[in-house]
Design an enzyme around this catalytic site. Structure first.
Site, short mmCIF file in Angstrom:
data_model
loop_
_atom_site.label_atom_id
_atom_site.label_comp_id
_atom_site.label_asym_id
_atom_site.label_seq_id
_atom_site.Cartn_x
_atom_site.Cartn_y
_atom_site.Cartn_z
N ARG A 193 0.19 -12.87 -16.09
CA ARG A 193 -1.06 -12.23 -15.68
C ARG A 193 -1.97 -12.03 -16.89
NH1 ARG A 193 0.96 -13.47 -11.52
NH2 ARG A 193 1.53 -12.15 -9.74
N GLY A 206 -14.41 2.58 -10.68
CA GLY A 206 -15.56 3.49 -10.55
C GLY A 206 -15.54 4.58 -11.60
N TYR A 238 -6.42 -9.93 2.13
CA TYR A 238 -7.33 -9.45 1.08
C TYR A 238 -8.18 -10.62 0.56
CZ TYR A 238 -8.40 -7.43 -3.59
OH TYR A 238 -9.00 -6.96 -4.74
N ASP A 282 8.24 -12.40 -6.43
CA ASP A 282 7.49 -12.59 -7.68
C ASP A 282 5.98 -12.69 -7.44
OD1 ASP A 282 9.18 -12.52 -9.84
OD2 ASP A 282 9.72 -14.65 -9.71
N HIS A 311 -0.39 -1.47 -8.38
CA HIS A 311 -0.24 -2.71 -9.14
C HIS A 311 0.87 -2.57 -10.19
CE1 HIS A 311 -4.39 -3.41 -7.56
NE2 HIS A 311 -3.90 -4.62 -7.43
N THR A 320 -9.74 -10.07 -13.52
CA THR A 320 -8.29 -10.29 -13.41
C THR A 320 -7.64 -8.93 -13.13
OG1 THR A 320 -8.29 -10.06 -15.80
CG2 THR A 320 -8.23 -12.30 -14.93
N GLY A 354 -16.68 4.87 -6.12
CA GLY A 354 -16.92 5.49 -7.43
C GLY A 354 -15.82 6.41 -7.89
N SER A 355 -14.86 6.73 -7.00
CA SER A 355 -13.77 7.64 -7.37
C SER A 355 -12.50 6.89 -7.77
CB SER A 355 -13.47 8.57 -6.19
OG SER A 355 -13.27 7.80 -5.02
P1 NAP Z 1 -9.05 2.04 -6.26
O1 NAP Z 1 -8.74 2.76 -7.53
O2 NAP Z 1 -7.98 1.98 -5.22
O3 NAP Z 1 -10.35 2.69 -5.64
C1 NAP Z 1 -10.79 2.30 -4.38
C2 NAP Z 1 -12.09 3.00 -4.11
O4 NAP Z 1 -12.57 2.59 -2.82
C3 NAP Z 1 -11.97 4.53 -4.06
O5 NAP Z 1 -13.13 5.10 -4.62
C4 NAP Z 1 -11.90 4.82 -2.57
O6 NAP Z 1 -12.37 6.12 -2.23
C5 NAP Z 1 -12.85 3.75 -2.05
N1 NAP Z 1 -12.62 3.45 -0.64
C6 NAP Z 1 -11.52 2.87 -0.07
N2 NAP Z 1 -11.67 2.77 1.26
C7 NAP Z 1 -12.89 3.30 1.55
C8 NAP Z 1 -13.62 3.51 2.75
N3 NAP Z 1 -13.13 3.14 3.94
N4 NAP Z 1 -14.82 4.11 2.67
C9 NAP Z 1 -15.34 4.48 1.48
N5 NAP Z 1 -14.72 4.30 0.31
C10 NAP Z 1 -13.51 3.72 0.34
O7 NAP Z 1 -9.48 0.55 -6.53
P2 NAP Z 1 -9.97 -0.14 -7.89
O8 NAP Z 1 -8.77 -0.70 -8.54
O9 NAP Z 1 -10.89 0.75 -8.62
O10 NAP Z 1 -10.78 -1.38 -7.29
C11 NAP Z 1 -12.19 -1.44 -7.32
C12 NAP Z 1 -12.62 -2.83 -6.93
O11 NAP Z 1 -12.08 -3.77 -7.87
C13 NAP Z 1 -12.11 -3.27 -5.56
O12 NAP Z 1 -13.13 -3.96 -4.88
C14 NAP Z 1 -10.94 -4.19 -5.88
O13 NAP Z 1 -10.75 -5.13 -4.86
C15 NAP Z 1 -11.40 -4.81 -7.17
N6 NAP Z 1 -10.34 -5.32 -8.05
C16 NAP Z 1 -9.35 -4.49 -8.48
C17 NAP Z 1 -8.36 -5.00 -9.31
C18 NAP Z 1 -7.22 -4.14 -9.82
O14 NAP Z 1 -6.33 -4.67 -10.50
N7 NAP Z 1 -7.20 -2.84 -9.55
C19 NAP Z 1 -8.39 -6.34 -9.70
C20 NAP Z 1 -9.45 -7.15 -9.27
C21 NAP Z 1 -10.42 -6.62 -8.45
P3 NAP Z 1 -11.37 7.40 -2.23
O15 NAP Z 1 -11.08 7.70 -3.68
O16 NAP Z 1 -12.14 8.48 -1.59
O17 NAP Z 1 -10.14 6.98 -1.48
P1 GDP Z 2 -0.68 -9.32 -8.31
O1 GDP Z 2 -1.04 -9.56 -9.73
O2 GDP Z 2 -1.85 -9.43 -7.39
O3 GDP Z 2 0.48 -10.19 -7.87
O4 GDP Z 2 -0.22 -7.82 -8.12
P2 GDP Z 2 0.65 -6.79 -8.95
O5 GDP Z 2 -0.21 -6.08 -9.93
O6 GDP Z 2 1.33 -5.97 -7.92
O7 GDP Z 2 1.70 -7.63 -9.83
C1 GDP Z 2 2.78 -8.23 -9.21
C2 GDP Z 2 3.73 -8.87 -10.21
O8 GDP Z 2 4.36 -7.86 -11.02
C3 GDP Z 2 4.85 -9.59 -9.48
O9 GDP Z 2 5.29 -10.69 -10.26
C4 GDP Z 2 5.92 -8.51 -9.41
O10 GDP Z 2 7.22 -9.08 -9.27
C5 GDP Z 2 5.77 -7.86 -10.77
N1 GDP Z 2 6.26 -6.47 -10.82
C6 GDP Z 2 7.31 -6.02 -11.58
N2 GDP Z 2 7.52 -4.72 -11.39
C7 GDP Z 2 6.56 -4.29 -10.53
C8 GDP Z 2 6.25 -3.00 -9.98
O11 GDP Z 2 6.87 -1.98 -10.24
N3 GDP Z 2 5.16 -2.95 -9.14
C9 GDP Z 2 4.41 -4.06 -8.83
N4 GDP Z 2 3.37 -3.93 -8.01
N5 GDP Z 2 4.72 -5.29 -9.31
C10 GDP Z 2 5.77 -5.40 -10.16
#
Ligand code: NAP
Ligand code: GDP
Length: 314
Positions: free
Chosen positions: A208, A13, A136, A270, A179, A164, A8-9
């Protein structure tokens, strides 16, 4: 309805919390947002304790080890183990205390690398994922298997959404581990301050689909309250809204009003060239859903980062 949100943080969340607080919690809904400080969900004992403490009826399961391409490439084993533990503990503890619905979170980066496009919900298990993030990907794929098993054996409605690439306020803006959008926003912010070029990693050609965290949060609430299936659902903007990394970098440059040079470091990987996802299933349920335009959402995210630079995760 007492909803426990793991993770949730984090980015997603915090967006759900914002939408619940600002756009209305349902009647008779109680919300609890957990961070890793409340319980380390890699520990079964701590997970069971926190579930027994709050006795939720519903769960949004977001907690995970999360990172961008380059962090995934370095830590495939940790991504696999940590996420398998977290998911196993959360789903089992939820079942033990009688949670009726869990919505977990997969990702479009877990689909097979070699596939036809657009990707749809039925293709998750059709072949190996991209080698950059196989740890992952396999851990996340298992959630879908677990959900089917919980339904078959116990009639539990444990389901999952497949977003996505997500971005928005409260993201992890770490340059090394985050990311692409938060990484580029942070790099452009520094480059602007230092009068240096913005270095984009890779060729800029991969594509993307980006979803704004607040749009995702609104869809999460709909899934929790109304989506009836155990099978997962892709939450994405349309295929026509897919952008190249170069277009995304140009959009960051525009949003931050960065006037310097933009260079590409092609020595960096890439990753997946594309993972174009179909949102046809979502559109069949929610033909009316309005996605915030990308440039507007990016501007709001950049403004948030600049305003919260000192405390933002980076
Ligand atoms: P995030 O900002 O990195 O947040 C991760 C969260 O998980 C935080 O609240 C963290 O708590 C908690 N966490 C990590 N390890 C933990 C542990 N061992 N015990 C309890 N809590 C834990 O991630 P997000 O981007 O919001 O992602 C949320 C969900 O969306 C994930 O399941 C991820 O795989 C999925 N998702 C994300 C993306 C993306 O682009 N970001 C894309 C597709 C799917 P703390 O704050 O206390 O560390
Ligand atoms: P993905 O979508 O799961 O591959 O993860 P990312 O959000 O890390 O995106 C990766 C893509 O962005 C790749 O094609 C990288 O080459 C490009 N990219 C360009 N600049 C950056 C950067 O500063 N950070 C990250 N994470 N990716 C970058």
């Amino acid at each position: 309805m007492r909803v426990l949100v793991t993770g949730g943080s984090g980015l997603v969340g915090k967006a759900i919390q914002h939408v619940v607080e600002k756009e209305g919690r349902g009647k008779e809904e109680e919300w609890i947002f957990l961070s890793s400080k409340d319980a380390n969900l890699m520990s079964m004992d701590e997970t069971q304790k926190v579930f027994r403490k709050y006795q939720p009826s519903h769960v949004i399961h977001l907690a995970a080890m999360v990172g961008g391409l380059y962090k995934n490439m370095k830590f495939n084993l940790d991504f696999l183990r940590n996420n398998m533990y977290i998911n196993e503990n959360v789903l089992h503890a939820a079942h033990e205390v009688g949670v009726v619905k869990v919505v977990s979170c997969l990702s479009t980066c877990i689909f097979p690398d070699k596939t036809t496009y657009p990707i749809d919900e039925k293709m998750i298990h059709n072949g190996p994922p991209h080698e950059s993030n196989f740890g992952y990907a396999y851990a996340k794929r298992m959630i879908d298997v677990q959900n089917r098993a919980y339904f078959q054996q116990h009639k539990r409605c444990y389901t999952a959404v497949i977003p996505t690439n997500v971005f928005g306020p409260h993201d992890n803006f770490s340059i090394e581990d985050g990311h692409v959008l938060p990484g580029l926003i942070h790099k452009a912010y520094i480059a602007k301050k230092e009068g240096e070029p913005l270095v984009v990693w890779g060729s800029g050609t991969p594509k993307r689909q980006f979803i704004y965290s607040l749009d995702l949060a609104r869809l999460f609430l709909w899934v929790l309250r109304e989506y009836p299936e155990v099978d997962p659902i892709i939450l994405s903007v349309g295929e026509e809204n897919e952008v190249s990394i170069k277009e995304a970098a140009d959009a960051v440059v525009h949003a931050l009003d960065f006037k310097g040079d933009v260079v590409y470091d092609t020595s960096k990987a890439d990753g997946q060239l594309k993972k174009t996802a179909s949102n046809a299933k979502l559109c069949s349920y929610r033909p009316d859903f309005y996605f915030t335009p990308f440039q507007q959402a990016l501007k709001e995210t950049c403004d948030w980062f600049v305003a919260n630079y000192d405390t933002a995760r980076k």
